[in-house]
Write a protein that holds these residues in place. Structure first.
Motif, PDB file in Angstrom:
ATOM      1  N   LEU A 219       1.014  -1.231  -0.058  1.00 23.57           N
ATOM      2  CA  LEU A 219       0.123  -0.199  -0.147  1.00 23.57           C
ATOM      3  C   LEU A 219       0.983   1.303  -0.207  1.00 23.57           C
ATOM      4  O   LEU A 219       0.548   2.225  -0.710  1.00 23.57           O
ATOM      5  CB  LEU A 219      -0.811  -0.124   1.239  1.00 23.57           C
ATOM      6  N   PHE A 220       2.080   1.389   0.857  1.00 18.61           N
ATOM      7  CA  PHE A 220       2.983   2.311   0.751  1.00 18.61           C
ATOM      8  C   PHE A 220       3.615   2.503  -0.398  1.00 18.61           C
ATOM      9  O   PHE A 220       3.656   3.820  -0.950  1.00 18.61           O
ATOM     10  CB  PHE A 220       3.897   2.339   1.716  1.00 18.61           C
ATOM     11  N   ALA A 221       3.859   1.498  -0.971  1.00 23.43           N
ATOM     12  CA  ALA A 221       4.692   1.470  -2.378  1.00 23.43           C
ATOM     13  C   ALA A 221       3.656   1.995  -3.394  1.00 23.43           C
ATOM     14  O   ALA A 221       4.176   2.766  -4.429  1.00 23.43           O
ATOM     15  CB  ALA A 221       5.234   0.123  -2.669  1.00 23.43           C
ATOM     16  N   ARG A 222       2.416   1.489  -3.408  1.00 21.23           N
ATOM     17  CA  ARG A 222       1.526   2.094  -4.522  1.00 21.23           C
ATOM     18  C   ARG A 222       1.068   3.527  -4.225  1.00 21.23           C
ATOM     19  O   ARG A 222       0.895   4.121  -5.309  1.00 21.23           O
ATOM     20  CB  ARG A 222       0.147   0.989  -4.452  1.00 21.23           C
ATOM     21  N   ASP A 223       0.604   3.658  -3.252  1.00 19.85           N
ATOM     22  CA  ASP A 223      -0.288   5.180  -2.996  1.00 19.85           C
ATOM     23  C   ASP A 223       0.743   6.112  -2.126  1.00 19.85           C
ATOM     24  O   ASP A 223       0.286   7.243  -2.160  1.00 19.85           O
ATOM     25  CB  ASP A 223      -1.210   4.907  -2.237  1.00 19.85           C
ATOM     26  N   GLY A 224       1.918   5.545  -1.670  1.00 18.23           N
ATOM     27  CA  GLY A 224       3.011   6.685  -0.996  1.00 18.23           C
ATOM     28  C   GLY A 224       2.219   6.674   0.451  1.00 18.23           C
ATOM     29  O   GLY A 224       1.368   6.542   1.146  1.00 18.23           O
ATOM     30  N   PHE A 225       3.277   6.697   1.552  1.00 19.33           N
ATOM     31  CA  PHE A 225       3.028   6.665   3.049  1.00 19.33           C
ATOM     32  C   PHE A 225       1.938   7.617   3.266  1.00 19.33           C
ATOM     33  O   PHE A 225       1.034   7.268   4.068  1.00 19.33           O
ATOM     34  CB  PHE A 225       4.363   6.844   3.813  1.00 19.33           C
ATOM     35  N   ALA A 226       2.065   8.781   2.864  1.00 16.02           N
ATOM     36  CA  ALA A 226       1.050   9.804   3.534  1.00 16.02           C
ATOM     37  C   ALA A 226      -0.337   9.655   3.199  1.00 16.02           C
ATOM     38  O   ALA A 226      -1.176  10.112   3.805  1.00 16.02           O
ATOM     39  CB  ALA A 226       1.654  11.212   3.003  1.00 16.02           C
ATOM     40  N   ASN A 227      -0.625   8.798   2.066  1.00 16.95           N
ATOM     41  CA  ASN A 227      -1.900   8.821   1.420  1.00 16.95           C
ATOM     42  C   ASN A 227      -2.616   7.309   2.061  1.00 16.95           C
ATOM     43  O   ASN A 227      -3.821   7.365   1.742  1.00 16.95           O
ATOM     44  CB  ASN A 227      -2.011   8.696  -0.043  1.00 16.95           C
ATOM     45  N   VAL A 228      -1.873   6.643   2.781  1.00 15.67           N
ATOM     46  CA  VAL A 228      -2.301   5.316   3.218  1.00 15.67           C
ATOM     47  C   VAL A 228      -2.887   5.683   4.684  1.00 15.67           C
ATOM     48  O   VAL A 228      -2.241   6.100   5.542  1.00 15.67           O
ATOM     49  CB  VAL A 228      -1.304   4.289   3.124  1.00 15.67           C
ATOM     50  N   THR A 229      -3.924   5.310   4.917  1.00 13.49           N
ATOM     51  CA  THR A 229      -4.664   4.988   6.206  1.00 13.49           C
ATOM     52  C   THR A 229      -4.386   3.819   7.020  1.00 13.49           C
ATOM     53  O   THR A 229      -4.296   2.742   6.400  1.00 13.49           O
ATOM     54  CB  THR A 229      -6.098   5.591   6.371  1.00 13.49           C
ATOM     55  N   ASN A 230      -4.633   4.037   8.403  1.00 14.46           N
ATOM     56  CA  ASN A 230      -4.533   2.758   9.144  1.00 14.46           C
ATOM     57  C   ASN A 230      -5.771   1.963   8.733  1.00 14.46           C
ATOM     58  O   ASN A 230      -5.830   0.628   8.953  1.00 14.46           O
ATOM     59  CB  ASN A 230      -4.579   3.162  10.678  1.00 14.46           C
ATOM     60  N   ALA A 231      -6.842   2.756   8.677  1.00 17.36           N
ATOM     61  CA  ALA A 231      -8.160   1.667   7.957  1.00 17.36           C
ATOM     62  C   ALA A 231      -7.948   0.978   6.970  1.00 17.36           C
ATOM     63  O   ALA A 231      -8.101  -0.321   6.922  1.00 17.36           O
ATOM     64  CB  ALA A 231      -9.270   2.736   8.058  1.00 17.36           C
TER      65      ALA A 231
END
Length: 387
Positions: A219-231
């Motif tokens: 998820l981090f790789a695809r969307d970037g860390f800042a755009n990924v939520t804990n949910a």
């Protein structure tokens, strides 16, 4: 710190100064960690004055992301159609070195552009690649001319991703030689090298904590860390969002765990590769094959570690940066053994050029993990090191 313009005066190139300062901040800290206030301070103006030129941070970011592409297109536009490849690569190198502080923005941060802006940026780079591909085909008629052109750009662009300090002319000479070495390399030169690499396996997630990490990395790789939520992470594991906190204090801790895992796997790969080397040149080739294999096999994990480390707080960055330096020091030592003509900084610069080849060639191959792709990228990295 240089003095700003006299009170009451406004430099005619203020917008350009803003873009240069912003590009450096975005490159060093990442899009989300950078602030308009920090950028304004770097130019010596107020945030209000900055907003008179750019309505928001995204508009400034989009402008910065296009600057290097525009400069490369411009450098190519000034070259006559029959210009020799070394002359064109030299022009590209001069532009890139002159703007190294802000030029690497496109490599990791461009994913935060919206779709239309990403498409526009991609079109500009495709123009550069297409022109170079024609020249590589003309001067070195071998297979995979486009891959060699992309990889040569990766060697040159590597200067934007580190801070090794060398005289500008020497940097340009080394990068040009590296890029030419890539362009002249037959990608089949190391056929079979992928078969000799034994990589450590990524740990099988056997605990809930490990499952969360394994789910978060892609998820981090695809969307970037800042755009990924804990949910989103929790959903991928089949947990309630609140359950994440029983295993990690916060999302940042998941990122740190990913970076540490990447560093550990890479260190193991290096150790295994060096055990089989009989001499420094063999050691460099073994290191290259292992690094390429690692980059393909653990692509998501590696890209997260490379892209997101600059956004970590300084205390969390420190152990990761030390691990990076230790890894580069191993390369530097072996490369200097194979090439006694290099001093420490020159060797370090070429090692980074090799890493740049892996990133851009891997992307061009869409990270499709096949023995042929690993062999081709390994050959191109060895060409970049001019062994």
């Amino acid at each position: 710190m240089t003095a700003g313009p006299a009170a009451g005066t406004r430099p005619r190139n203020r917008k350009q100064l803003i873009v240069e300062a912003a590009g450096q901040v975005f490159s060093e800290r990442g899009y989300h960690a950078a602030s308009m206030e920090e950028i304004a301070a770097g130019v010596g103006i107020s945030a209000a004055a900055l907003y008179r030129h750019f309505p928001n941070k995204y508009a400034l970011f989009a402008e910065c992301a296009n600057v290097m592409a525009d400069r490369l297109v411009g450098a190519l536009g000034e070259a006559p159609p029959d210009a020799p490849l070394p002359d064109v690569l030299a022009a590209i190198t001069r532009v890139t070195v002159a703007h190294r502080a802000s030029g690497g923005l496109y490599r990791w941060e461009a994913r935060y552009l919206d779709r239309a802006d990403r498409r526009q940026l991609r079109t500009k780079f495709e123009h550069v690649v297409a022109r170079l591909t024609e020249m590589v085909r003309r001067e070195y008629p071998m297979p995979d001319e486009r891959l060699r052109a992309v990889a040569a750009l990766g060697a040159i662009g590597s200067i934007t991703m580190h801070h090794t300090s060398i005289a500008q002319r020497r940097v340009e000479d080394l990068l040009l030689a590296s890029a030419m070495g890539v362009a002249a390399t037959d990608p089949a030169a190391t056929a079979g090298s992928a078969n000799s690499v034994e990589l450590p396996a990524q740990p099988v997630p056997r605990t809930r904590r490990a499952e969360i990490l394994a789910a978060a990395v892609p998820l981090f790789a695809r969307d970037g860390f800042a755009n990924v939520t804990n949910a989103q992470i929790a959903q991928a594991v089949g947990l309630a969002p609140s359950a994440i906190y029983r295993h990690y204090p916060g999302k940042l801790d998941i990122l740190v765990a990913a970076c540490l895992q990447a560093a550990g796997l890479l260190a193991q790969a290096v150790d295994r590769s060096l055990h089989r080397a009989a001499d420094p040149r063999g050691a460099v080739i073994a290191l290259t094959a292992a690094y390429v294999a690692y980059s393909f096999e653990h692509n998501a994990l590696n890209s997260v570690a490379e892209a997101e480390i600059r956004g970590l707080p300084a205390d969390l960055q420190r152990p990761l940066i030390l691990a990076q330096r230790e890894h580069i020091a191993v390369w530097e030592q072996q490369l200097r053994g194979a090439r006694p003509d290099l001093d420490a900084r020159q060797a370090r610069l070429l090692v980074h050029a090799g890493f740049g080849v892996v990133v851009e060639a891997g992307r061009a191959l869409r990270w499709q993990d096949t023995p042929g792709h690993r062999d081709a990228v390994t050959a191109l990295v060895i060409g970049a090191l001019t062994l």
